[in-house]
Motif scaffolding. Sequence first.
Motif, PDB file in Angstrom:
ATOM      1  N   ASP A   1     -18.237  16.833  -7.194  1.00  0.00           N
ATOM      2  CA  ASP A   1     -18.894  14.881  -8.219  1.00  0.00           C
ATOM      3  C   ASP A   1     -18.247  14.209  -7.007  1.00  0.00           C
ATOM      4  N   ARG A   2     -17.685  13.397  -7.331  1.00  0.00           N
ATOM      5  CA  ARG A   2     -16.671  12.523  -6.636  1.00  0.00           C
ATOM      6  C   ARG A   2     -15.332  11.972  -7.849  1.00  0.00           C
ATOM      7  N   ARG A   3     -15.669  12.372  -8.744  1.00  0.00           N
ATOM      8  CA  ARG A   3     -14.163  12.842  -9.409  1.00  0.00           C
ATOM      9  C   ARG A   3     -13.235  13.454  -9.406  1.00  0.00           C
ATOM     10  N   GLU A   4     -13.661  14.212  -8.465  1.00  0.00           N
ATOM     11  CA  GLU A   4     -12.784  15.182  -7.624  1.00  0.00           C
ATOM     12  C   GLU A   4     -11.537  14.828  -6.223  1.00  0.00           C
ATOM     13  N   PHE A   5     -12.114  13.505  -5.477  1.00  0.00           N
ATOM     14  CA  PHE A   5     -11.575  12.209  -5.091  1.00  0.00           C
ATOM     15  C   PHE A   5     -11.333  11.578  -5.143  1.00  0.00           C
ATOM     16  N   TYR A   6      -9.702  11.210  -4.678  1.00  0.00           N
ATOM     17  CA  TYR A   6      -9.460   9.637  -5.287  1.00  0.00           C
ATOM     18  C   TYR A   6      -9.093   8.741  -3.575  1.00  0.00           C
ATOM     19  N   TYR A   7     -10.033   8.151  -3.592  1.00  0.00           N
ATOM     20  CA  TYR A   7     -10.309   7.117  -2.724  1.00  0.00           C
ATOM     21  C   TYR A   7      -8.513   6.407  -1.868  1.00  0.00           C
ATOM     22  N   GLN A   8      -8.872   6.539  -1.114  1.00  0.00           N
ATOM     23  CA  GLN A   8      -7.536   5.788  -0.671  1.00  0.00           C
ATOM     24  C   GLN A   8      -7.134   4.796   1.000  1.00  0.00           C
ATOM     25  N   GLY A   9      -8.700   4.340   0.842  1.00  0.00           N
ATOM     26  CA  GLY A   9      -8.543   3.256   1.490  1.00  0.00           C
ATOM     27  C   GLY A   9      -9.334   3.024   2.965  1.00  0.00           C
ATOM     28  N   ALA A  10     -10.044   2.506   4.175  1.00  0.00           N
ATOM     29  CA  ALA A  10     -10.601   2.277   4.887  1.00  0.00           C
ATOM     30  C   ALA A  10      -8.911   3.492   6.606  1.00  0.00           C
ATOM     31  N   ALA A  11      -9.932   3.763   7.231  1.00  0.00           N
ATOM     32  CA  ALA A  11      -9.513   4.577   7.714  1.00  0.00           C
ATOM     33  C   ALA A  11      -9.731   3.543   9.179  1.00  0.00           C
ATOM     34  N   LEU A  12      -8.749   3.183   9.278  1.00  0.00           N
ATOM     35  CA  LEU A  12      -8.045   2.664  10.503  1.00  0.00           C
ATOM     36  C   LEU A  12      -6.954   3.642  11.562  1.00  0.00           C
ATOM     37  N   GLU A  13      -7.843   2.827  12.783  1.00  0.00           N
ATOM     38  CA  GLU A  13      -6.318   3.019  13.535  1.00  0.00           C
ATOM     39  C   GLU A  13      -5.277   2.002  14.005  1.00  0.00           C
ATOM     40  N   ARG A  14      -3.824   2.616  14.096  1.00  0.00           N
ATOM     41  CA  ARG A  14      -2.943   2.976  14.037  1.00  0.00           C
ATOM     42  C   ARG A  14      -3.007   1.924  14.976  1.00  0.00           C
ATOM     43  N   PRO A  15      -1.877   0.706  15.702  1.00  0.00           N
ATOM     44  CA  PRO A  15      -1.950  -0.096  16.419  1.00  0.00           C
ATOM     45  C   PRO A  15      -0.799   0.421  16.890  1.00  0.00           C
ATOM     46  N   GLU A  16      -0.450  -0.159  18.150  1.00  0.00           N
ATOM     47  CA  GLU A  16       0.958   0.502  19.080  1.00  0.00           C
ATOM     48  C   GLU A  16       1.678   0.315  18.533  1.00  0.00           C
ATOM     49  N   ALA A  17       2.998   0.316  18.952  1.00  0.00           N
ATOM     50  CA  ALA A  17       4.792   0.902  18.117  1.00  0.00           C
ATOM     51  C   ALA A  17       4.739  -1.049  18.593  1.00  0.00           C
ATOM     52  N   ASP A  18       4.676  -1.229  19.843  1.00  0.00           N
ATOM     53  CA  ASP A  18       5.969  -2.508  19.835  1.00  0.00           C
ATOM     54  C   ASP A  18       4.435  -3.994  20.005  1.00  0.00           C
ATOM     55  N   ASP A  19       3.228  -3.681  19.221  1.00  0.00           N
ATOM     56  CA  ASP A  19       2.077  -4.858  18.604  1.00  0.00           C
ATOM     57  C   ASP A  19       2.858  -5.598  17.633  1.00  0.00           C
ATOM     58  N   PRO A  20       3.553  -6.045  16.776  1.00  0.00           N
ATOM     59  CA  PRO A  20       4.013  -6.659  15.633  1.00  0.00           C
ATOM     60  C   PRO A  20       2.946  -7.610  15.007  1.00  0.00           C
ATOM     61  N   ALA A  21       1.915  -8.748  15.808  1.00  0.00           N
ATOM     62  CA  ALA A  21       0.893  -9.377  15.719  1.00  0.00           C
ATOM     63  C   ALA A  21      -0.618  -8.237  15.196  1.00  0.00           C
ATOM     64  N   ALA A  22      -0.508  -6.565  16.014  1.00  0.00           N
ATOM     65  CA  ALA A  22      -1.325  -5.693  15.231  1.00  0.00           C
ATOM     66  C   ALA A  22      -1.174  -4.911  13.579  1.00  0.00           C
ATOM     67  N   TRP A  23       0.484  -5.029  13.929  1.00  0.00           N
ATOM     68  CA  TRP A  23       0.312  -4.002  12.646  1.00  0.00           C
ATOM     69  C   TRP A  23       0.874  -5.000  11.434  1.00  0.00           C
ATOM     70  N   ASP A  24       0.374  -6.575  12.047  1.00  0.00           N
ATOM     71  CA  ASP A  24       0.537  -7.548  10.698  1.00  0.00           C
ATOM     72  C   ASP A  24      -0.525  -7.628  10.200  1.00  0.00           C
ATOM     73  N   SER A  25      -1.858  -7.237  11.047  1.00  0.00           N
ATOM     74  CA  SER A  25      -3.191  -7.408  10.496  1.00  0.00           C
ATOM     75  C   SER A  25      -3.132  -5.546   9.928  1.00  0.00           C
ATOM     76  N   TYR A  26      -3.042  -4.646  10.707  1.00  0.00           N
ATOM     77  CA  TYR A  26      -2.943  -3.378  10.190  1.00  0.00           C
ATOM     78  C   TYR A  26      -3.263  -3.185   8.785  1.00  0.00           C
ATOM     79  N   VAL A  27      -1.710  -4.221   7.823  1.00  0.00           N
ATOM     80  CA  VAL A  27      -0.865  -3.592   6.862  1.00  0.00           C
ATOM     81  C   VAL A  27      -1.213  -4.474   5.878  1.00  0.00           C
ATOM     82  N   HIS A  28      -1.756  -5.991   6.551  1.00  0.00           N
ATOM     83  CA  HIS A  28      -1.615  -7.151   5.133  1.00  0.00           C
ATOM     84  C   HIS A  28      -3.265  -7.528   5.492  1.00  0.00           C
TER      85      HIS A  28
END
Length: 80
Positions: free
Chosen positions: A12-39
Motif C-alpha cells: 500500500d502507498r501508506r508504507e512509502f514516503y514521497y520525496q519529490g520529483a526525480a530530477l537530473e542534477r545539473p553540472e557543478a559549474d552552472d549556477p543558473a541551472a542549480w538555481d532552477s534545480y533547487v528553487h
Amino acid sequence: MRLTCPLCGERDRREFYYQGAALERPEADDPAAWDSYVHLRENPAGRVRDWWFHEAGCGAWLIVERDTVTHEIYGVELAE
C-alpha cells in the motif's frame, strides 16, 4: 494506490514516503541551472518520475514512474 517494491513486493502507498520529483542534477559549474534545480518545480498533470522512500518496509529509495491524474503506476525501480 499500490506500489510494487522491487525488494518487498506489492504494498500500500501508506508504507512509502514521497520525496519529490526525480530530477537530473545539473553540472557543478552552472549556477543558473542549480538555481532552477533547487528553487523551481513544475506541477505537471500526467506522467512523472518521483523519489519514494520505503519507510515502513525495507528502507529502500525508489524511483516511481506514475501518472498524477489516473494514479497508474508505470514502473518502480531501485534508485542508484
